[in-house]
Design a protein around this motif. Structure first.
Motif, PDB file in Angstrom:
ATOM      1  N   ARG A 127       0.824  -1.206   0.000  1.00  0.00           N
ATOM      2  CA  ARG A 127       0.000   0.000   0.000  1.00  0.00           C
ATOM      3  C   ARG A 127       0.863   1.264   0.000  1.00  0.00           C
ATOM      4  O   ARG A 127       0.531   2.249  -0.672  1.00  0.00           O
ATOM      5  N   CYS A 128       1.971   1.240   0.698  1.00  0.00           N
ATOM      6  CA  CYS A 128       2.893   2.388   0.686  1.00  0.00           C
ATOM      7  C   CYS A 128       3.460   2.604  -0.707  1.00  0.00           C
ATOM      8  O   CYS A 128       3.522   3.741  -1.197  1.00  0.00           O
ATOM      9  N   GLU A 129       3.869   1.532  -1.354  1.00  0.00           N
ATOM     10  CA  GLU A 129       4.424   1.644  -2.709  1.00  0.00           C
ATOM     11  C   GLU A 129       3.381   2.190  -3.683  1.00  0.00           C
ATOM     12  O   GLU A 129       3.679   3.044  -4.514  1.00  0.00           O
ATOM     13  N   ARG A 130       2.149   1.715  -3.579  1.00  0.00           N
ATOM     14  CA  ARG A 130       1.085   2.226  -4.452  1.00  0.00           C
ATOM     15  C   ARG A 130       0.813   3.701  -4.187  1.00  0.00           C
ATOM     16  O   ARG A 130       0.544   4.469  -5.110  1.00  0.00           O
ATOM     17  N   ALA A 131       0.876   4.103  -2.925  1.00  0.00           N
ATOM     18  CA  ALA A 131       0.648   5.516  -2.587  1.00  0.00           C
ATOM     19  C   ALA A 131       1.719   6.401  -3.214  1.00  0.00           C
ATOM     20  O   ALA A 131       1.407   7.462  -3.761  1.00  0.00           O
ATOM     21  N   VAL A 132       2.974   5.976  -3.160  1.00  0.00           N
ATOM     22  CA  VAL A 132       4.051   6.759  -3.783  1.00  0.00           C
ATOM     23  C   VAL A 132       3.876   6.777  -5.296  1.00  0.00           C
ATOM     24  O   VAL A 132       4.020   7.822  -5.937  1.00  0.00           O
ATOM     25  N   ALA A 133       3.532   5.643  -5.877  1.00  0.00           N
ATOM     26  CA  ALA A 133       3.345   5.563  -7.329  1.00  0.00           C
ATOM     27  C   ALA A 133       2.187   6.446  -7.796  1.00  0.00           C
ATOM     28  O   ALA A 133       2.179   6.899  -8.946  1.00  0.00           O
ATOM     29  N   GLY A 134       1.253   6.738  -6.920  1.00  0.00           N
ATOM     30  CA  GLY A 134       0.113   7.574  -7.273  1.00  0.00           C
ATOM     31  C   GLY A 134       0.423   9.059  -7.336  1.00  0.00           C
ATOM     32  O   GLY A 134      -0.429   9.848  -7.747  1.00  0.00           O
ATOM     33  N   HIS A 135       1.616   9.450  -6.953  1.00  0.00           N
ATOM     34  CA  HIS A 135       2.014  10.860  -7.011  1.00  0.00           C
ATOM     35  C   HIS A 135       2.663  11.159  -8.359  1.00  0.00           C
ATOM     36  O   HIS A 135       3.711  10.595  -8.676  1.00  0.00           O
ATOM     37  N   PRO A 136       2.075  12.056  -9.139  1.00  0.00           N
ATOM     38  CA  PRO A 136       2.635  12.352 -10.468  1.00  0.00           C
ATOM     39  C   PRO A 136       3.965  13.103 -10.415  1.00  0.00           C
ATOM     40  O   PRO A 136       4.700  13.100 -11.401  1.00  0.00           O
ATOM     41  N   GLU A 137       4.308  13.711  -9.274  1.00  0.00           N
ATOM     42  CA  GLU A 137       5.559  14.464  -9.189  1.00  0.00           C
ATOM     43  C   GLU A 137       6.774  13.565  -8.957  1.00  0.00           C
ATOM     44  O   GLU A 137       7.901  14.039  -8.957  1.00  0.00           O
ATOM     45  N   PHE A 138       6.556  12.258  -8.764  1.00  0.00           N
ATOM     46  CA  PHE A 138       7.637  11.297  -8.566  1.00  0.00           C
ATOM     47  C   PHE A 138       7.612  10.227  -9.631  1.00  0.00           C
ATOM     48  O   PHE A 138       6.554   9.801 -10.065  1.00  0.00           O
ATOM     49  N   GLN A 139       8.805   9.777 -10.021  1.00  0.00           N
ATOM     50  CA  GLN A 139       8.930   8.599 -10.867  1.00  0.00           C
ATOM     51  C   GLN A 139       9.741   7.586 -10.069  1.00  0.00           C
ATOM     52  O   GLN A 139      10.855   7.889  -9.611  1.00  0.00           O
ATOM     53  N   ILE A 140       9.184   6.399  -9.870  1.00  0.00           N
ATOM     54  CA  ILE A 140       9.900   5.361  -9.133  1.00  0.00           C
ATOM     55  C   ILE A 140      10.926   4.731 -10.064  1.00  0.00           C
ATOM     56  O   ILE A 140      10.573   4.189 -11.111  1.00  0.00           O
ATOM     57  N   LEU A 141      12.195   4.816  -9.676  1.00  0.00           N
ATOM     58  CA  LEU A 141      13.275   4.212 -10.458  1.00  0.00           C
ATOM     59  C   LEU A 141      13.511   2.765 -10.053  1.00  0.00           C
ATOM     60  O   LEU A 141      13.777   1.916 -10.906  1.00  0.00           O
ATOM     61  N   SER A 142      13.430   2.491  -8.750  1.00  0.00           N
ATOM     62  CA  SER A 142      13.597   1.116  -8.269  1.00  0.00           C
ATOM     63  C   SER A 142      13.045   1.004  -6.855  1.00  0.00           C
ATOM     64  O   SER A 142      12.877   2.009  -6.158  1.00  0.00           O
ATOM     65  N   THR A 143      12.754  -0.223  -6.462  1.00  0.00           N
ATOM     66  CA  THR A 143      12.331  -0.509  -5.091  1.00  0.00           C
ATOM     67  C   THR A 143      13.086  -1.744  -4.606  1.00  0.00           C
ATOM     68  O   THR A 143      13.446  -2.617  -5.403  1.00  0.00           O
ATOM     69  N   ARG A 144      13.336  -1.772  -3.315  1.00  0.00           N
ATOM     70  CA  ARG A 144      13.960  -2.936  -2.688  1.00  0.00           C
ATOM     71  C   ARG A 144      13.176  -3.249  -1.422  1.00  0.00           C
ATOM     72  O   ARG A 144      12.814  -2.351  -0.676  1.00  0.00           O
ATOM     73  N   ARG A 145      12.949  -4.540  -1.196  1.00  0.00           N
ATOM     74  CA  ARG A 145      12.206  -4.978  -0.005  1.00  0.00           C
ATOM     75  C   ARG A 145      13.020  -5.979   0.773  1.00  0.00           C
ATOM     76  O   ARG A 145      13.788  -6.737   0.203  1.00  0.00           O
ATOM     77  N   GLN A 146      12.763  -5.975   2.064  1.00  0.00           N
ATOM     78  CA  GLN A 146      13.381  -6.963   2.927  1.00  0.00           C
ATOM     79  C   GLN A 146      12.365  -7.310   4.007  1.00  0.00           C
ATOM     80  O   GLN A 146      11.715  -6.432   4.565  1.00  0.00           O
ATOM     81  N   LEU A 147      12.244  -8.578   4.286  1.00  0.00           N
ATOM     82  CA  LEU A 147      11.342  -9.058   5.331  1.00  0.00           C
ATOM     83  C   LEU A 147      12.156  -9.928   6.288  1.00  0.00           C
ATOM     84  O   LEU A 147      12.791 -10.885   5.863  1.00  0.00           O
ATOM     85  N   LEU A 148      12.171  -9.549   7.551  1.00  0.00           N
ATOM     86  CA  LEU A 148      12.925 -10.268   8.560  1.00  0.00           C
ATOM     87  C   LEU A 148      11.977 -10.839   9.605  1.00  0.00           C
ATOM     88  O   LEU A 148      11.005 -10.189   9.983  1.00  0.00           O
ATOM     89  N   SER A 149      12.291 -12.026  10.077  1.00  0.00           N
ATOM     90  CA  SER A 149      11.507 -12.664  11.124  1.00  0.00           C
ATOM     91  C   SER A 149      12.313 -12.660  12.409  1.00  0.00           C
ATOM     92  O   SER A 149      13.550 -12.706  12.390  1.00  0.00           O
ATOM     93  N   SER A 150      11.642 -12.653  13.524  1.00  0.00           N
ATOM     94  CA  SER A 150      12.343 -12.725  14.818  1.00  0.00           C
ATOM     95  C   SER A 150      13.024 -14.076  14.970  1.00  0.00           C
ATOM     96  O   SER A 150      13.895 -14.245  15.817  1.00  0.00           O
TER      97      SER A 150
END
Length: 98
Positions: A72-95
């Motif tokens: 949802r955060c990524e979609r919110a950023v993508a919805g802003h016309p003043e930004f162009q997403i060049l790349s994204t990186r994700r990481q998920l860590l477990s305890s």
């Protein structure tokens, strides 16, 4: 417990100074914090006026919730016309990770 991070590399639109950059990045950071209850910060390209890197972090009891919030955060950023997403990186860590 799970912790998820999303790092977004952005190209900014019609920005000609670091002051102009702050005027578009700071509202984005505030919006993500308020709307999704996540930790957010500008983490890279601090000296470039047309680029920005924004990092988002979330902690949740299950991996699915972390993934959903980051999506949802990524979609919110993508919805802003003043930004162009060049790349994204994700990481998920477990305890349970060593």
């Amino acid at each position: 417990m799970f912790a998820g991070t999303l790092t977004i590399d952005l190209l900014l639109g019609d920005v000609h100074s670091l002051k102009g950059k702050r005027s578009v990045v700071r509202p984005l950071v505030a919006e993500l914090r308020r709307a999704f209850d996540v930790a957010v910060a500008e983490t890279g390209h601090l000296d470039l006026h047309r680029r920005s890197e924004v990092a988002v972090a979330v902690v949740a009891a299950d991996a699915a919730h972390c993934t959903d919030v980051l999506d949802r955060c990524e979609r919110a950023v993508a919805g802003h016309p003043e930004f162009q997403i060049l790349s994204t990186r994700r990481q998920l860590l477990s305890s349970d990770d060593d």
